[in-house]
Design a protein around this motif. Structure first.
Motif, PDB file in Angstrom:
ATOM      1  N   LYS A  36       7.549  23.142  -2.279  1.00  0.00           N
ATOM      2  CA  LYS A  36       7.209  24.081  -1.219  1.00  0.00           C
ATOM      3  C   LYS A  36       7.168  25.514  -1.734  1.00  0.00           C
ATOM      4  CE  LYS A  36       8.361  25.256   3.559  1.00  0.00           C
ATOM      5  NZ  LYS A  36       9.303  25.053   4.667  1.00  0.00           N
ATOM      6  N   ARG A  37       6.057  26.192  -1.473  1.00  0.00           N
ATOM      7  CA  ARG A  37       5.857  27.619  -1.734  1.00  0.00           C
ATOM      8  C   ARG A  37       5.876  27.971  -3.222  1.00  0.00           C
ATOM      9  NH1 ARG A  37       9.685  31.054   2.158  1.00  0.00           N
ATOM     10  NH2 ARG A  37       8.292  32.690   1.413  1.00  0.00           N
ATOM     11  N   GLY A  38       5.900  26.981  -4.093  1.00  0.00           N
ATOM     12  CA  GLY A  38       5.942  27.310  -5.509  1.00  0.00           C
ATOM     13  C   GLY A  38       4.843  26.666  -6.329  1.00  0.00           C
ATOM     14  N   LYS A  39       4.118  25.720  -5.752  1.00  0.00           N
ATOM     15  CA  LYS A  39       3.110  24.979  -6.512  1.00  0.00           C
ATOM     16  C   LYS A  39       1.806  25.757  -6.578  1.00  0.00           C
ATOM     17  CE  LYS A  39       2.694  20.592  -5.395  1.00  0.00           C
ATOM     18  NZ  LYS A  39       2.169  19.390  -4.715  1.00  0.00           N
ATOM     19  N   LYS A  40       1.215  25.786  -7.765  1.00  0.00           N
ATOM     20  CA  LYS A  40      -0.087  26.427  -7.938  1.00  0.00           C
ATOM     21  C   LYS A  40      -1.184  25.359  -7.953  1.00  0.00           C
ATOM     22  CE  LYS A  40       1.282  30.648  -8.094  1.00  0.00           C
ATOM     23  NZ  LYS A  40       2.551  30.397  -7.388  1.00  0.00           N
ATOM     24  N   PRO A  41      -2.366  25.667  -7.419  1.00  0.00           N
ATOM     25  CA  PRO A  41      -3.449  24.678  -7.369  1.00  0.00           C
ATOM     26  C   PRO A  41      -3.934  24.313  -8.766  1.00  0.00           C
ATOM     27  CG  PRO A  41      -3.996  26.664  -6.097  1.00  0.00           C
ATOM     28  CD  PRO A  41      -2.757  26.965  -6.853  1.00  0.00           C
ATOM     29  N   GLU A  42      -4.239  23.044  -8.967  1.00  0.00           N
ATOM     30  CA  GLU A  42      -4.782  22.621 -10.263  1.00  0.00           C
ATOM     31  C   GLU A  42      -6.095  23.338 -10.561  1.00  0.00           C
ATOM     32  OE1 GLU A  42      -4.948  18.492 -11.084  1.00  0.00           O
ATOM     33  OE2 GLU A  42      -2.822  18.124 -10.650  1.00  0.00           O
ATOM     34  N   ALA A  43      -6.880  23.620  -9.518  1.00  0.00           N
ATOM     35  CA  ALA A  43      -8.162  24.292  -9.736  1.00  0.00           C
ATOM     36  C   ALA A  43      -7.973  25.689 -10.326  1.00  0.00           C
ATOM     37  CB  ALA A  43      -8.938  24.386  -8.423  1.00  0.00           C
TER      38      ALA A  43
END
Length: 593
Positions: A366-373
């Motif tokens: 939560k609130r820490g993941k960056k998009p793979e794109a």
């Protein structure tokens, strides 16, 4: 006479360079160069090779990232092509009861120490991307200017992390929906010719526009020749006879998608669309005036401006319209045709959407993941297959997942327990090919490869019950030998046949570490085996040797030889509020009547 300046009530010696100064900057830690211990139980690889180019020697390191970076320095200095980090943003939420100036200084110290090592790890043609919000962006820019050189600053990307209609941006003045990515080169002179481009697979809309193939241009006949008004160079117009052009059918697209993509790959260099020249382009319109409809023409000339200025150029025309080749705005990546776009410094939310971000990688962060794109966009810009990519604030493991799918080699470092609960599980799914989220379909990911899991070794030295420094009992002979190689600047590479050749610094310089008492007889025996130009450093707990008898041998006692080289016994250099002193209470004010 020394110039001095007062900042925040403190008098500091004025330095002869522009830099940011804070509490503790001049007290950087003397880091212990730890060794890394692989845990085969947590390392993982695919059960079979998927391609000939599968990569298995990726590294996942569990431990304090400053110590881990120091541990990597000897092996990886000058080898990392791209570093992406997303460090803590230092919002201050965790520091309500602490002095803000001290808290801010700890964040700056944390970043300064890590960035100095990251700079050493980068290749001369390498790049670093640091993602940050507006709380520390300005300060981070100044310390990165100091470490990487202001002349190596490339750009600051404004990244729209959510649309303006989103919720939870938490701003009271302006909507806070933007983050920043600072981009530096190790040496800008090495990369000036690189264009920042984004890539995406051809979609149906692009294929509708580029759907013609010049199969055969036939024979050509000169019909007009004149000199250009702009540069006086000759212009030749040819008509083509017996040419062959075909159209790629997109009918039943979903069922024929693989077949259609193979056609675009096969005929990549010959696929085009046509466009009308701009009305104000008098030269192009003059060329068209010599042409008939339903005919193919080509024009040879040397442009007087633009990117083809001074170069003999060949342009094609059909039905009085100019060819636009697919290859001029696309590339082949692997076995796939991808559309390219020049990147600006504002990355919109709609260009890097996050609609399914929560499900990417099969982990909740939560609130820490960056998009793979987002990571794919960065790696597409500056790396090629096989390059080393590093993320020392790994979080949920997005950087490693994307690098793995894009066939880059990767190193991730993470101290939090989510290294085990999130990253390992995520990377196993990537390697097994079961993770089809994120960029998997865009890069046609089917699985393969693997990674090796490491943890930091404990400190080499510890204090005994009397307060004396001793060799840590957890170290066996091999660990001790490898550790001493790092401390003394040797590469650990034990010779299977010569016991005293445990490591090398040059072709003829060797190191030998032992816990035995080194005697005169032992050294004599070793010297008899040494070649004339070889030298040896012996590290031991004690020795009884007349060292003057052996000029090619140096003997050092441990731990005495390394005690002052670095800080031992410390395992945590993280941003830790427990390291902060409590703010002193202000004295109570007495009311006067």
């Amino acid at each position: 006479m020394e110039n001095r300046v007062t900042v925040g009530g403190s008098t500091l010696a004025q330095k002869q360079k522009l830099e940011l100064t804070w509490i503790g900057k001049d007290e950087q830690p003397k880091l212990e160069p730890r060794i890394l211990l692989e845990d085969p139980e947590l390392s993982y690889h695919a059960k079979e090779r998927v391609t000939e180019n599968d990569i298995f020697d990726n590294r996942l390191i569990f431990g304090d990232n400053l110590l881990a970076l120091k541990a990597l320095e000897q092996e990886f200095a000058g080898k990392i092509k791209c570093i992406y980090i997303d460090p803590p943003y230092n919002t201050g939420n965790a520091f309500e009861h602490y002095d803000d100036g001290l808290e801010h200084s700890i964040w700056l110290n944390m970043m300064f120490a890590r960035l100095k090592i990251l700079h050493k790890l980068l290749r001369e043609d390498g790049f670093i991307f640091v993602q940050i919000d507006n709380n520390e962006q300005a300060y981070l820019k100044v310390i990165m200017d100091e470490i990487f050189g202001r002349n190596n600053f490339l750009n600051m990307i404004a990244y729209e992390r959510s649309g303006s209609a989103g919720i939870g941006q938490g701003a009271t003045f302006l909507l806070n929906n933007t983050e920043y990515i600072l981009v530096y080169a190790k040496d800008k002179k090495q990369i000036e010719k690189i264009e920042a481009k984004s890539y995406k697979p051809l979609d149906k809309e692009i294929m509708k526009r580029y759907n013609k193939i010049l199969i055969d241009q036939g024979s050509k006949e000169l019909i007009k020749e004149f000199n250009s008004k702009s540069n006086g160079q000759p212009v030749k117009i040819y008509i083509h006879r017996n040419y062959r052009i075909e159209t790629i059918s997109l009918a039943n697209f979903n069922n024929r998608k693989d077949e259609i993509e193979r056609l675009y790959f096969k005929y990549f260099d010959s696929i085009f669309r046509t466009t009308n020249p701009q009305a104000e382009n008098s030269f192009q319109n003059e060329l068209i005036s010599y042409m008939d409809k339903d005919c193919l023409y080509s024009v040879e000339y040397i442009p007087s401006r633009g990117k083809e200025k001074g170069i003999l150029t060949n342009k094609y025309y059909l039905n009085k319209e100019l060819f636009a080749w697919l290859k001029d705005s696309a590339e082949i990546k692997g076995n796939q045709v991808v559309k390219t776009n020049k990147m600006g410094d504002f990355w919109r939310n709609e260009d890097i959407p996050k609609a399914n971000l929560a499900n990417e990688g099969g982990v909740n962060f939560k609130r820490g993941k960056k998009p793979e794109a987002l990571i794919k966009t960065i790696l597409d810009m500056v790396t090629e297959e096989g390059d080393w990519v590093l993320d020392s604030f790994a979080g949920s493991g997005t950087t490693g997942a994307v690098a793995h799918k894009m066939r880059r080699r990767w190193i991730m470092i993470e101290l939090g327990e989510h290294c085990h609960t999130h990253i390992i599980l995520r990377m196993k799914r990537v390697i097994d090919g079961t993770d089809q989220s994120g960029i998997s379909k865009a890069v046609n990911w089917k699985g393969g490869g693997g990674f090796r899991y490491y943890k930091l070794a404990p400190s080499l030295l510890k204090k005994d019950k009397f307060g004396n420094w001793i060799i840590n009992p957890e170290y066996n002979a091999e660990m001790l030998a490898e550790a001493m190689c790092k401390h003394e600047g040797f590469t650990y590479n034990p010779d299977p046949e010569v016991f005293w050749k445990q490591g090398q610094s040059t072709e003829n310089d060797f190191i030998y570490t032992t816990t035995q008492l080194v005697t005169q007889q032992m050294v004599e025996s070793i010297v008899e085996q040494m070649k004339e130009n070889e030298t040896l450093l012996i590290c031991c707990k004690a020795y009884n040797v007349n060292v003057e008898d052996f000029p090619q041998v140096t003997i050092k006692k441990i731990p005495q030889a390394i005690l002052n080289k670095c800080e031992f016994g410390r395992d945590d250099y993280s941003l830790n509020v427990n390291n902060l002193p409590m703010k002193e209470k202000e004295p109570e004010q007495l009311e006067l009547f």
